[in-house]
Design an enzyme around this catalytic site. Structure first.
Site, PDB file in Angstrom:
ATOM      1  N   SER A  54     -68.337 -17.867   2.423  1.00 12.18           N
ATOM      2  CA  SER A  54     -69.770 -17.951   2.157  1.00 12.18           C
ATOM      3  C   SER A  54     -70.239 -19.347   2.514  1.00 12.18           C
ATOM      4  O   SER A  54     -69.504 -20.319   2.365  1.00 12.18           O
ATOM      5  CB  SER A  54     -70.023 -17.670   0.684  1.00 12.18           C
ATOM      6  OG  SER A  54     -71.221 -18.287   0.281  1.00 12.18           O
ATOM      7  N   LYS A  88     -65.586 -18.029  -2.199  1.00 12.93           N
ATOM      8  CA  LYS A  88     -65.654 -16.635  -1.767  1.00 12.93           C
ATOM      9  C   LYS A  88     -64.856 -16.307  -0.513  1.00 12.93           C
ATOM     10  O   LYS A  88     -64.746 -17.086   0.397  1.00 12.93           O
ATOM     11  CB  LYS A  88     -67.110 -16.213  -1.554  1.00 12.93           C
ATOM     12  CG  LYS A  88     -67.838 -16.196  -2.869  1.00 12.93           C
ATOM     13  CD  LYS A  88     -68.986 -15.259  -2.936  1.00 12.93           C
ATOM     14  CE  LYS A  88     -68.722 -13.857  -2.535  1.00 12.93           C
ATOM     15  NZ  LYS A  88     -69.989 -13.261  -2.111  1.00 12.93           N
ATOM     16  N   HIS A 146     -64.257  10.967  -8.784  1.00 14.62           N
ATOM     17  CA  HIS A 146     -65.523  10.415  -9.311  1.00 14.62           C
ATOM     18  C   HIS A 146     -65.405   8.906  -9.549  1.00 14.62           C
ATOM     19  O   HIS A 146     -66.084   8.366 -10.412  1.00 14.62           O
ATOM     20  CB  HIS A 146     -65.942  11.102 -10.612  1.00 14.62           C
ATOM     21  CG  HIS A 146     -65.940  12.590 -10.543  1.00 14.62           C
ATOM     22  ND1 HIS A 146     -67.065  13.335 -10.277  1.00 14.62           N
ATOM     23  CD2 HIS A 146     -64.926  13.484 -10.685  1.00 14.62           C
ATOM     24  CE1 HIS A 146     -66.748  14.633 -10.268  1.00 14.62           C
ATOM     25  NE2 HIS A 146     -65.455  14.743 -10.503  1.00 14.62           N
ATOM     26  N   GLU A 203     -66.686  -4.173   5.545  1.00 10.74           N
ATOM     27  CA  GLU A 203     -68.098  -3.828   5.288  1.00 10.74           C
ATOM     28  C   GLU A 203     -68.764  -3.279   6.542  1.00 10.74           C
ATOM     29  O   GLU A 203     -69.543  -2.335   6.501  1.00 10.74           O
ATOM     30  CB  GLU A 203     -68.852  -5.071   4.812  1.00 10.74           C
ATOM     31  CG  GLU A 203     -68.428  -5.575   3.454  1.00 10.74           C
ATOM     32  CD  GLU A 203     -69.120  -6.895   3.119  1.00 10.74           C
ATOM     33  OE1 GLU A 203     -68.557  -7.956   3.472  1.00 10.74           O
ATOM     34  OE2 GLU A 203     -70.211  -6.862   2.538  1.00 10.74           O
TER      35      GLU A 203
END
Ligand code: ARG
Length: 456
Positions: A272, A278, A151, A285
Site C-alpha cells: 500500500s 499491508k 454458505h 483480486e
C-alpha cells in the site's frame, strides 16, 4: 470505385474501418491466401508464373508484418483489402488475380475460424499447465486439514489435497469446452464465395487440408453467416474466467488476516502506498474481477447476432474486438493463476486450528446414531439439540459430560469420544470422491490420467 460518384464521408470511414483491430488476423489471412493461390494454380485458374509472383509477394508482406513495417493506408478498409492492395503494389496485376473465386465474406469467416482454433489450442495448453501445478500442490499437501465450507460457514473438514483437486476438475472440464471449440471451427468456410458458391470448379478439400481444417462447410449460405464458433469460444472462455474468478476470490479470502490460510508470494502481491504493513493479493483480486468482462463479450456477440437475416451482414465485423480481448484476457489470466498457485504458501497450523472445531463432527455423530438404528432425520434433530446444549454452555461437544449427552441422546452411550477423535471425521468419508486419504489417493491417480488425456 465506379459504382459511386462521391467519396465516403470520413465519419463513415471511421465507423466502417476494421483494420486497426483485424490487423491481428494478418498471419492467418496470408496463410489462407497462399493455400488459395496454390489451389487456383493447380486447377489452372491462374498460371504457375502468377502463383510464383503471388507467393513471393505474400512472403514479402509477411516479413513486413513481422517486422512491424507493414504500412496501413487511410483507405484500407480492413486487413484483407490492405494485404491485397500491397500485393498489387509489390507484384503488379498478378496480385489482382488472388481474389479470383473467393469473397471477403468466406475469407473473413475462414480467418476467424483459424484464429479460434489456434487460440482454443493455446487455452487448452495453458489449462493443462495450470492443472499440472494444482496436481503438484495437491500431492504436496496430501494430509493437511482444513474446514470445508458451505454458505461460508464451517461445515465438514477436508484435506487440502482434496480441496485443490476440486479446482483441478473445474479446469479439466474447461479443457473439454475448448476442445469442442476446435471441433466447432473445423469446417472450412472458404470456397463459399459471397454466399452462393463460386463460378469455378475449385478444390476446397485441398485448401482445407493445406490449412489444417478437417472438412469443408456443407452449405455456403450457412458458412458465410456462421459465427457459432466465436460464440463457442467466448462461452468456454466465460466459464473458464468464472472459475478463475472463484479461485481468485478464495485466495483473497484465505490470505486475509481473518483466515490466514495462505499467503501469495511477493511476486504476486503489492504493498500500500500509505500503510506500510499491508500486503495485498492484487493478482487474485484481478482474477476475481476479470470474469464479467469476458462474459460481456459473449453476451455482446449474442446481441449482434440475434435477429440477423442470412447471410453476411456488416454487423458480423463486430465479432472481432470482443473475441480478441477475451483471448488476451484468458491467456494472461491462466498464466498468472499458474504462477501464483505455484508459489502460494499455505499455513498448516491456521488451517488445522480452524478444522479442530468439533462441531464439524456433527454429521458424523448423526451417522453413528443411524448405525445404531435411529432414522437419519431423527438423529439430525438429536445432534442439533446436542449442539445447542454445548453452545448454550459455551462448551465444545467433547466437553459435554456423560450425563448431559445421555439426557439428549441416550443412544450415543459413550460413542461420542470415538467419533470426535482427531481426524476421524476425515477418514470416515470413505465414499468414492470423498475426502478420506485412500479416496484422495485414488482421485490423484484419476487426475493424473485426465491430465495426460487432456494434454494428448
Ligand atoms: N471487415 C469485414 C469483416 O470483418 C470483412 C468482410 C467484408 N465483406 C463485405 N462484403 N463488406 O466482417
Amino acid at each position: 470505385m465506379a459504382r459511386f460518384s462521391s467519396p465516403q464521408d470520413p465519419l463513415f470511414q471511421r465507423l466502417n474501418s476494421s483494420v486497426a483491430f483485424d490487423y491481428r488476423l494478418a498471419p492467418y489471412d496470408l496463410e489462407l491466401s497462399r493455400a488459395h493461390a496454390r489451389m487456383l494454380a493447380s486447377r489452372e485458374i491462374i498460371t504457375t508464373e502468377d502463383l510464383e509472383a503471388i507467393d513471393s509477394g505474400l512472403a514479402a508482406i509477411r516479413q513486413e508484418i513481422d517486422s512491424d513495417s507493414f504500412e496501413i493506408r487511410p483507405d484500407d478498409e480492413d486487413i484483407h483489402m490492405a494485404i491485397e492492395r500491397r500485393l498489387i503494389e509489390l507484384i503488379g496485376p498478378a496480385g489482382g488475380k488472388l481474389h479470383t473465386a473467393r469473397s471477403r465474406n468466406d475469407q473473413v469467416a475462414t480467418d476467424v475460424a483459424l484464429f479460434v482454433r489456434a487460440h482454443s489450442l493455446s487455452a487448452k495448453q495453458l489449462l493443462c499447465e495450470l492443472m499440472d501445478v494444482l496436481l503438484e500442490r495437491a500431492e504436496e499437501h496430501l494430509d493437511w486439514r482444513l474446514p470445508g465450507y458451505t454458505h461460508l460457514q464451517r461445515a465438514q473438514p477436508v484435506y487440502l489435497s482434496h480441496h485443490l483437486l476440486a479446482w483441478f476438475w473445474k479446469f479439466s472440464r474447461d479443457t473439454q469446452r475448448f476442445d469442442f471449440c476446435m471441433r466447432a471451427s473445423d469446417a472450412m468456410p472458404l470456397g463459399s464465395g459471397a454466399l452462393a458458391g463460386v463460378n469455378f470448379l475449385i478444390d476446397r478439400v485441398a485448401v482445407a487440408r493445406d490449412l489444417g481444417f478437417g472438412s469443408v462447410s456443407p452449405n455456403s449460405i450457412d458458412a458465410v453467416s456462421n459465427r457459432d464458433f466465436v460464440l463457442d469460444y467466448l462461452s468456454a472462455a466465460a466459464t473458464c474466467a468464472t472459475h478463475l474468478s472463484q479461485l481468485g476470490a478464495e485466495i483473497v479470502l484465505w490470505s486475509s488476516q481473518e483466515f490466514g490460510f495462505c499467503e501469495p508470494t511477493d511476486a504476486f502481491a503489492s504493498g500500500s502506498s500509505i500503510m506500510p504493513q499491508k500486503k495485498n493479493p492484487d493478482a487474485a483480486e484481478l482474477l476475481r474481477a476479470k470474469a464479467p468482462r469476458v462474459v460481456a463479450h459473449l453476451s455482446a456477440l449474442h446481441g449482434v447476432l440475434h435477429g440477423l437475416p442470412l447471410t453476411y451482414n456488416k454487423d458480423l465485423q463486430e465479432d472481432k474486438e470482443g473475441l480478441f480481448d477475451a483471448v488476451d484476457t484468458i491467456e494472461l489470466e491462466l498464466q498468472v493463476a499458474r504462477e501464483m498457485l505455484r508459489g502460494l504458501r499455505f499455513n498448516r497450523e491456521r488451517m488445522a486450528e480452524a478444522s479442530r472445531d468439533d462441531f464439524l463432527g456433527a454429521t458424523d455423530i448423526a451417522d453413528l446414531l443411524v448405525r445404531r438404528g435411529v432414522p437419519f432425520r431423527e438423529s439430525h434433530g438429536i445432534v442439533a439439540s446436542l449442539v445447542r446444549t454445548a453452545v448454550d454452555q459455551g462448551k465444545h461437544l467433547a466437553e459435554l459430560t456423560d450425563a448431559e449427552v445421555t439426557a439428549v441422546a441416550p443412544q450415543l452411550d459413550g460413542g461420542l469420544s470415538e467419533v470426535l477423535a482427531e481426524g476421524a471425521w476425515l477418514e470416515s468419508k470413505v465414499s468414492e470422491g470423498g475426502t478420506s486419504l485412500e479416496r484422495v489417493r485414488e482421485q490423484l491417480g484419476r487426475a493424473r490420467a485426465a491430465l495426460r488425456e487432456a494434454g494428448a
